[in-house]
Design a protein around this motif. Structure first.
Motif, short mmCIF file in Angstrom:
data_model
loop_
_atom_site.label_atom_id
_atom_site.label_comp_id
_atom_site.label_asym_id
_atom_site.label_seq_id
_atom_site.Cartn_x
_atom_site.Cartn_y
_atom_site.Cartn_z
N MET A 1 0.81 -1.22 0.00
CA MET A 1 0.00 0.00 0.00
C MET A 1 0.84 1.27 0.00
N GLU A 2 2.07 1.17 0.50
CA GLU A 2 2.94 2.37 0.45
C GLU A 2 3.30 2.72 -0.99
N GLY A 3 3.51 1.68 -1.77
CA GLY A 3 3.80 1.90 -3.20
C GLY A 3 2.59 2.49 -3.91
N ILE A 4 1.43 1.92 -3.62
CA ILE A 4 0.19 2.42 -4.24
C ILE A 4 -0.01 3.90 -3.86
N ARG A 5 0.25 4.18 -2.59
CA ARG A 5 0.06 5.57 -2.11
C ARG A 5 0.97 6.54 -2.88
N PHE A 6 2.22 6.11 -3.11
CA PHE A 6 3.15 6.99 -3.83
C PHE A 6 2.58 7.34 -5.21
N TYR A 7 2.15 6.33 -5.94
CA TYR A 7 1.65 6.62 -7.30
C TYR A 7 0.33 7.39 -7.26
N ASN A 8 -0.47 7.15 -6.22
CA ASN A 8 -1.68 7.96 -6.08
C ASN A 8 -1.34 9.44 -5.95
N GLN A 9 -0.26 9.69 -5.18
CA GLN A 9 0.15 11.09 -5.00
C GLN A 9 0.61 11.70 -6.32
N VAL A 10 1.39 10.92 -7.08
CA VAL A 10 1.89 11.44 -8.37
C VAL A 10 0.71 11.72 -9.31
N ILE A 11 -0.20 10.76 -9.37
CA ILE A 11 -1.37 10.91 -10.27
C ILE A 11 -2.20 12.12 -9.84
N TYR B 1 -1.34 14.69 -8.13
CA TYR B 1 -0.66 15.97 -8.34
C TYR B 1 -0.72 16.38 -9.82
N CYS B 2 -0.58 15.41 -10.70
CA CYS B 2 -0.72 15.71 -12.14
C CYS B 2 -2.11 16.30 -12.39
N LEU B 3 -3.12 15.63 -11.86
CA LEU B 3 -4.49 16.08 -12.12
C LEU B 3 -4.74 17.46 -11.54
N GLU B 4 -4.17 17.68 -10.34
CA GLU B 4 -4.31 19.00 -9.71
C GLU B 4 -3.72 20.09 -10.62
N LYS B 5 -2.65 19.74 -11.32
CA LYS B 5 -1.97 20.71 -12.20
C LYS B 5 -2.56 20.70 -13.61
N ASN B 6 -3.63 19.94 -13.76
CA ASN B 6 -4.27 19.84 -15.07
C ASN B 6 -3.36 19.22 -16.14
N ILE B 7 -2.59 18.24 -15.69
CA ILE B 7 -1.69 17.51 -16.59
C ILE B 7 -2.20 16.08 -16.67
N ARG B 8 -2.20 15.56 -17.87
CA ARG B 8 -2.74 14.23 -18.08
C ARG B 8 -1.72 13.15 -17.72
N PRO B 9 -2.00 12.29 -16.73
CA PRO B 9 -1.02 11.24 -16.41
C PRO B 9 -1.10 10.11 -17.43
N PHE B 10 -0.02 9.86 -18.10
CA PHE B 10 0.10 8.77 -19.08
C PHE B 10 0.94 7.70 -18.42
N VAL B 11 0.34 6.57 -18.13
CA VAL B 11 1.05 5.59 -17.30
C VAL B 11 1.54 4.40 -18.12
N THR B 12 2.85 4.11 -17.99
CA THR B 12 3.42 2.91 -18.60
C THR B 12 3.47 1.83 -17.53
N LEU B 13 2.92 0.66 -17.85
CA LEU B 13 2.95 -0.43 -16.87
C LEU B 13 4.35 -1.00 -16.71
N TYR B 14 5.02 -1.21 -17.83
CA TYR B 14 6.30 -1.90 -17.72
C TYR B 14 7.37 -1.20 -18.56
N HIS B 15 8.33 -0.59 -17.85
CA HIS B 15 9.47 0.04 -18.54
C HIS B 15 10.75 -0.64 -18.03
N TRP B 16 10.83 -1.95 -18.27
CA TRP B 16 12.07 -2.75 -18.16
C TRP B 16 12.52 -3.17 -16.77
N ASP B 17 11.76 -2.83 -15.72
CA ASP B 17 12.27 -3.08 -14.36
C ASP B 17 11.51 -4.22 -13.67
N LEU B 18 11.70 -5.42 -14.17
CA LEU B 18 11.04 -6.59 -13.59
C LEU B 18 11.50 -6.78 -12.14
#
Ligand code: BGC
Length: 450
Positions: free
Chosen positions: A100-110, A112-129
């Motif tokens: 849940m700490e990880g989920i919380r971090f991304y919730n904050q990023v998302i 904050y983007c929305l607060e700034k009227n920026i569209r969050p474009f999320v990549t599920l997998y960028h090479w870090d298995l």
């Protein structure tokens, strides 16, 4: 004749303008908040895997400084921010219960983007298995399909209410070839016994990821990205032309054609592809590898010139410097060629069933040039100008291009090259993490505000 200056407004008011970053290259905070190691952490810990034996360390500390970076994005005028999720932060065991700490971090990023009227474009997998999954076989294991499905579903459930733009994979050709065939990227495996199954499992996950996102977030716009390079034959001799066709199949066609329902690509007399198809019993999964994505993300950095060479295993070809073009190069020795960017984009646009295209990465590394205490990266500005001019031409020709995301916001961890290549619009002081906008960042700001 001097060409007309391109304006952002020429692309239309709904055009997506953004920057892209990736978790492993930017976040840092390796063991913070319950995150486990990724294959890149483990790989870079070993000696001499990264240029000059550099270590990843805190990268850009995006984990703590994300607000600064999103503010910079806003200041420059971008309306879209592409970032990737760290699987090891969300599921430290690779699978099972989310952290849940990880989920919380991304919730904050998302948020904050929305607060700034920026569209969050999320990549599920960028090479870090997550490294725990690599220990179980990683991308070579058939179990990847279950692991990836669970990871995708977890992300969709937690973020899908606010994130409506999704990218399933970043450059599958990149991570399978460099990581499982050539051993240059994590996890450092080599040879076809790893490469062949990695390709197939990746193809299955690519489509399955799309299906899971669609099921969980019916109003999402779902895409996936491909690296692409226009392949020039070194001469018009038939053997060089055939060499170029072989490389084109591996570099540009291998991951998109199965996705479009066309199956593995075929090139006459290219035994390697035949062997790959037979080994993976590819025809059995033709439907499973297909999915109707809403858009395809293209990422282009350089073209490749190729020459027939019978002593090179599998491909019987090797890359050569272009002999008939007087070309400029980036600091990584990559050819700068906006014309070739146009050619490869047109090549992808020719596929019947690609609905929309977004340029999800494009950019260049150059050494910092400091003038009057300012980073005067004129070559990067030149690079963007030439590529945006070409992009506008493509749009005018009617190609369905919806956006352009620059690589990248801040100088970051450039994989096996470490921190020496500088791709950012913003410089980062590696000691203090202080961000300083480069001239190219200001150039983009002017471009996007006029
Ligand atoms: C990758 C990025 C990388 C960039 C420049 C792309 O292939 O998606 O992660 O930093 O190229 O090498």
């Amino acid at each position: 004749m001097k060409s007309k200056v391109v304006l952002a407004s020429d692309f239309g008011k709904d055009f997506l303008w953004g920057v892209a970053i990736a978790a492993q290259q930017n976040e840092g905070a390796r063991n913070v908040g319950g995150r486990s190691d990724s294959i890149w952490d483990t790989f870079a810990d070993k000696n001499n895997k990264i240029k000059n034996n550099q270590k990843i360390g805190n990268a850009c500390d995006f984990f703590h400084l994300y607000k600064q970076d999103i503010d910079l994005c806003k200041l420059i005028g971008f309306n879209t921010f592409r970032f990737s999720l760290s699987w090891s932060r969300i599921l430290p065991n690779g699978t099972g219960t989310p952290n849940m700490e990880g989920i919380r971090f991304y919730n904050q990023v998302i948020d904050y983007c929305l607060e700034k009227n920026i569209r969050p474009f999320v990549t599920l997998y960028h090479w870090d298995l997550p490294n725990v999954l690599e220990l179980e076989g990683g991308w070579t294991s058939h179990r990847m399909l279950d692991w990836f499905s669970h990871y995708t579903e977890t992300c969709a459930i937690h973020f899908g209410d606010r994130v409506k733009d999704w990218i399933v994979l970043n450059e599958p050709a990149g991570f399978t070839t460099l990581g499982y065939m050539l051993g240059m990227h994590a996890p450092g495996r080599r040879g076809i016994s790893s490469f062949f199954p990695a390709i197939h499992n990746t193809l299955l996950c690519q489509a399955q990821g799309g299906r899971i996102l669609r099921k969980n977030i019916p109003d999402a716009r779902i895409g996936t990205t491909f690296s692409c390079s226009y392949i020039f034959p070194n001469s018009d001799k038939p053997e060089d032309i055939k060499a170029a066709q072989r490389l084109d199949a591996l570099v540009n066609r291998l991951f998109v054609e199965p996705l479009l329902g066309l199956g593995y690509p075929r090139v006459s007399n290219f035994k390697f592809l035949e062997k790959l198809e037979v080994h993976n019993l590819a025809w059995r999964h033709k439907e499973q590898m297909a999915f109707d994505f809403d858009f395809i993300g293209l990422q282009n950095y350089f073209p490749i010139t190729v020459k027939h060479n019978p002593i090179i295993p599998y491909i019987a070809a090797n890359e050569v410097k272009p002999k008939d073009r007087n070309v400029p190069y980036t600091s990584m020795g990559w050819e700068i060629n906006s014309h070739a960017f146009g050619l490869i984009t047109r090549q992808f646009a020719k596929y019947q069933n690609i609905p929309r295209l977004i340029i999800t990465e494009n950019g260049a590394s150059f050494k910092d040039v400091i003038v009057d205490n300012k980073i005067n990266d004129v070559k990067r500005i030149q690079y963007y100008k030439s590529h945006l001019t070409e992009l506008l031409q493509l749009k005018k020709e009617g190609l369905p291009i919806d956006g352009y995301l620059a690589w990248t916001l801040t100088d970051n961890f450039e994989w096996n090259y470490g921190y020496s290549p500088k791709f950012g619009l913003v410089h980062i002081d590696r000691e203090t993490q202080e961000r300083t906008m480069k001239k190219s960042g200001y150039w983009f700001k002017t471009f996007l505000h006029t």
